[in-house]
Enzyme design. Structure first.
Site, mmCIF file in Angstrom:
data_model
loop_
_atom_site.group_PDB
_atom_site.id
_atom_site.type_symbol
_atom_site.label_atom_id
_atom_site.label_comp_id
_atom_site.label_asym_id
_atom_site.label_seq_id
_atom_site.Cartn_x
_atom_site.Cartn_y
_atom_site.Cartn_z
ATOM 1 N N ASP A 1 55.772 32.553 45.172
ATOM 2 C CA ASP A 1 56.118 31.026 45.253
ATOM 3 C C ASP A 1 55.838 30.473 46.737
ATOM 4 O O ASP A 1 55.529 29.477 46.760
ATOM 5 C CB ASP A 1 57.791 30.961 45.107
ATOM 6 N N ARG B 1 35.842 34.851 51.662
ATOM 7 C CA ARG B 1 35.960 34.685 50.187
ATOM 8 C C ARG B 1 37.360 34.402 49.838
ATOM 9 O O ARG B 1 38.356 35.050 50.090
ATOM 10 C CB ARG B 1 35.468 36.343 49.595
ATOM 11 N N HIS C 1 40.786 34.539 39.728
ATOM 12 C CA HIS C 1 41.313 35.552 40.358
ATOM 13 C C HIS C 1 42.770 35.850 39.750
ATOM 14 O O HIS C 1 43.944 35.841 40.583
ATOM 15 C CB HIS C 1 41.259 35.614 41.924
ATOM 16 N N ASN D 1 37.098 37.449 39.110
ATOM 17 C CA ASN D 1 37.443 38.758 39.953
ATOM 18 C C ASN D 1 37.845 39.776 38.994
ATOM 19 O O ASN D 1 38.934 39.864 38.334
ATOM 20 C CB ASN D 1 38.441 38.696 40.912
ATOM 21 N N GLU D 2 37.244 41.011 38.933
ATOM 22 C CA GLU D 2 37.617 42.335 38.555
ATOM 23 C C GLU D 2 38.353 42.019 37.022
ATOM 24 O O GLU D 2 39.482 42.154 36.774
ATOM 25 C CB GLU D 2 38.800 42.950 39.295
ATOM 26 N N ASN E 1 33.597 45.470 44.012
ATOM 27 C CA ASN E 1 34.729 45.711 44.583
ATOM 28 C C ASN E 1 34.972 47.152 44.531
ATOM 29 O O ASN E 1 34.881 47.792 43.382
ATOM 30 C CB ASN E 1 36.012 45.050 44.025
ATOM 31 N N TYR F 1 37.531 50.728 46.247
ATOM 32 C CA TYR F 1 38.450 51.311 47.172
ATOM 33 C C TYR F 1 38.588 52.814 47.371
ATOM 34 O O TYR F 1 38.870 53.199 48.290
ATOM 35 C CB TYR F 1 39.794 50.775 46.753
ATOM 36 N N GLU G 1 34.915 43.504 48.047
ATOM 37 C CA GLU G 1 36.237 43.780 48.456
ATOM 38 C C GLU G 1 36.224 45.143 48.795
ATOM 39 O O GLU G 1 35.454 45.970 48.063
ATOM 40 C CB GLU G 1 37.161 43.760 47.432
HETATM 41 C C1 GOI Z 1 42.069 44.384 44.302
HETATM 42 O O1 GOI Z 1 41.898 45.182 42.956
HETATM 43 C C2 GOI Z 1 42.492 43.115 43.751
HETATM 44 O O2 GOI Z 1 41.219 42.206 43.644
HETATM 45 C C3 GOI Z 1 42.993 42.124 44.946
HETATM 46 O O3 GOI Z 1 43.856 41.138 44.310
HETATM 47 C C4 GOI Z 1 43.972 43.428 45.388
HETATM 48 O O4 GOI Z 1 45.018 42.837 46.238
HETATM 49 C C5 GOI Z 1 43.477 44.406 46.081
HETATM 50 O O5 GOI Z 1 42.713 45.048 45.036
HETATM 51 C C6 GOI Z 1 44.352 45.665 46.594
HETATM 52 O O6 GOI Z 1 45.090 46.032 45.587
HETATM 53 C C7 GOI Z 1 48.149 54.908 40.091
HETATM 54 C C8 GOI Z 1 49.007 51.704 34.067
HETATM 55 C C9 GOI Z 1 49.134 53.994 40.259
HETATM 56 C C10 GOI Z 1 50.011 51.047 34.617
HETATM 57 C C11 GOI Z 1 47.209 54.757 39.134
HETATM 58 C C12 GOI Z 1 47.813 51.985 34.442
HETATM 59 C C13 GOI Z 1 49.241 52.773 39.738
HETATM 60 C C14 GOI Z 1 49.630 50.825 35.979
HETATM 61 C C15 GOI Z 1 46.323 53.393 37.439
HETATM 62 C C16 GOI Z 1 46.627 52.477 36.078
HETATM 63 C C17 GOI Z 1 46.908 50.008 39.222
HETATM 64 C C18 GOI Z 1 41.647 46.471 43.361
HETATM 65 C C19 GOI Z 1 46.930 48.929 39.894
HETATM 66 C C20 GOI Z 1 41.725 47.442 42.083
HETATM 67 C C21 GOI Z 1 45.028 47.326 40.022
HETATM 68 C C22 GOI Z 1 45.192 48.709 41.715
HETATM 69 C C23 GOI Z 1 43.432 47.251 40.311
HETATM 70 C C24 GOI Z 1 43.793 48.842 42.068
HETATM 71 C C25 GOI Z 1 48.331 50.211 38.578
HETATM 72 C C26 GOI Z 1 47.169 53.551 38.249
HETATM 73 C C27 GOI Z 1 47.414 52.194 35.580
HETATM 74 C C28 GOI Z 1 48.409 52.620 38.734
HETATM 75 C C29 GOI Z 1 48.619 51.432 36.685
HETATM 76 N N1 GOI Z 1 45.248 48.632 40.432
HETATM 77 N N2 GOI Z 1 43.261 47.519 41.690
HETATM 78 N N3 GOI Z 1 48.568 51.469 37.957
#
Ligand code: GOI
Length: 495
Positions: A72, A97, A142, A187-188, A330, A332, A399
């Protein structure tokens, strides 16, 4: 001293001098940093902005977000963008970006109703960036879909969304394209589709794993292609910019050098990166063959009439392939991948379609995010894989970054950037790969989706307890500033 000794000394001296040179990025390499609208703007219902799926999701299901947080107010960049630009100026970055909030510009999602105050916000932001010599890199989407479009089915509704996105993209090119030369459509998309419409953990929270998530991807890929063609036909001549789609991926390292583990790791990256990249970036277009084959086979056994993976017609394949001016990536972290027997038919879903085991090595350094382990060498391997698989495109890292709990003395982040940048540099210099830009995620601490404000990625700290959302540079900001100014990863590089 004999001649050999002299030579030995000369060579040692030469190596000592040459070593720092190898730590220098090419002169035309660009550095930037990134944010996204929902994660930083706030002003969620101000000045005519419409509701989007993250507004709705965080307000309707507050318990799904750490500490019931929401965006918010976030960093209040809707009101503090000039301060953000001061930070960018201080960092000396070449580009910033950020993303447009679709519902700030089009409160109902469609172009019949334009919110002029929202348009002006971005016009002002872009103007101020340009005045300060910072190039805007703009992402159209995004993750913050206008809620009214979700109520009509959202991304899995291909017939609805492709044209609506195209209208929105055309409007953005028309409004901002004289100033904006770098466009990213999505994005992604994998996170939008698989987390949003597959597992249902992200907004809009739809659980249709392996069905709607594939439809969503199909729509997104078509929408991107249409936006690209619109740019090509209606804007490129006058605006002369570049368009791309951001795809994210970990590196997937085979758990052993057995053929099976190698095959499993390749399958995993094809289902992750290839799902989105192949139709656009591969010279032959279309989804990866391994996805087409496996999903068709499993769908049949599951009793579906046709494959859960939608098909592109050959005209569509031709229309979609090649719709990019550079490849944005992107990344990480890294996972290891192990071969297993295919999961038995029963549960329908993306992970069953892949049928591999992915895990992270417990010995790898951690961050504040459970999924983010520090594996710098993985990025070099990923860049090599992308280069080879997609016929040597120009690559921009859009990223890359590290999370902690927000300390100003953020040695972990400095180490992360130092080592990831070093591997990217090796990909450029030793592997000869055309990487032309790097983006640190993120300019400042912000709303980290399901983790709210508990995991911090910023070069700048933001005080979320303070109404002013005071920003303070971390140690990593000084580090990055030096890298940007010198394009060099050690104390001194040769010129
Ligand atoms: C970017 O994505 C993004 O563009 C930005 O907006 C963001 O701020 C930045 O990254 C930083 O994050 C271990 C089912 C724990 C439920 C493994 C399946 C949690 C939850 C794998 C699969 C994963 C970067 C969250 C890419 C989203 C983190 C994509 C990395 C949640 C998991 C899962 C898990 C799950 N991802 N992101 N998750």
């Amino acid at each position: 001293m004999n001649l050999n000794t002299v030579f030995f000394l000369l060579i040692t001296l030469r190596l000592a001098l040459a070593e720092p040179t190898n730590k220098k990025f090419p002169e035309n390499f660009l550095f930037g940093t990134a944010t996204a609208s929902y994660q930083v703007e706030g002003g969620w219902n101000e000045d005519g902005k419409g509701e989007n799926i993250w507004d709705y999701f965080t307000h309707t299901y507050p318990d799904r977000i750490a500490n019931q947080a929401n965006g918010d107010i976030a960093c209040n960049s809707y009101h503090k963008y000039l301060e953000d630009i001061e930070m960018l100026k201080d960092l000396g970055v070449h580009f910033y970006r950020f993303s447009l909030s679709w519902s700030r510009i089009l409160p109902e999602g469609h172009i019949e109703k334009i919110n002029q105050v929202g348009v002006d916000y971005y016009k002002n932001l872009i103007k101020a960036l340009k005045e300060n010599g910072i190039e805007p890199y703009v992402t159209l989407y995004h993750w913050d879909l206008p809620q009214p479009l979700q109520e009509k089915g959202g991304w899995p509704n291909t017939d609805l969304m492709v044209d609506l996105f195209a209208d929105y993209a055309r409007l953005a090119f028309t409004l901002f394209g004289d100033q904006v030369k770098y466009w990213m459509t999505f994005n992604e998309a994998k996170q939008t589709c698989q987390l949003g419409y597959g597992y249902g953990v992200f907004a809009p929270g739809i659980q249709s794993n392996g069905i709607d998530s594939y439809k969503c991807a199909h729509t997104v890929i078509k929408s991107h292609a249409k936006a690209y063609h619109i740019y090509d036909e209606e804007f490129r001549k006058t605006q002369n910019g570049r368009v791309s789609m951001v795809i994210d991926s970990d590196w997937f390292e085979p758990a052993s050098d057995s053929d099976k583990d190698i095959e499993a790791a390749e399958r995993k990256i094809q289902f992750t990166f290839g799902w989105y990249a192949n139709p656009i970036y591969h010279p032959d277009g279309n989804y990866p063959q391994v996805m087409i084959d496996r999903i068709a086979e499993r769908s049949k056994k599951e009793g579906f009439e046709k494959s859960r993976l939608p098909e592109f017609t050959s005209d569509e394949i031709d229309y979609i392939k090649g719709t990019f001016d550079f490849l944005s990536l992107n990344t990480y972290t890294t996972s290891m991948v192990k071969w297993i027997d295919d999961y038995p038919i029963g549960n329908v879903g993306y992970d069953n379609d892949i049928s591999v085991v992915a895990y992270q090595d417990p010995s790898w350094n951690s961050s504040a995010s459970s999924w983010l382990k520090v594996v710098p060498w993985g990025t070099r391997k990923l860049i090599n894989w992308v280069d080879k698989t997609y016929n040597h495109p120009e690559i921009v890292i859009t990223e890359n970054g590290f999370s902690d709990y927000g300390e100003l003395d953020d040695e972990g982040r400095i180490l992360y950037y130092q080592n990831y940048l070093s591997n990217i540099l090796e990909a450029i210099k030793e592997d000869g790969i055309n990487v032309t830009g790097y983006t640190a995620w993120s300019l400042m601490d912000n709303f980290e989706w399901l983790n709210g404000y508990t995991e911090k990625f910023g070069l700048y700290q933001v005080d979320f307890d303070d109404e002013n959302r005071t920003r303070t540079p971390k140690k990593s900001a000084d580090f990055y500033k030096k890298v940007v100014a010198t394009k060099c990863l050690v104390n001194q590089c040769e010129d």
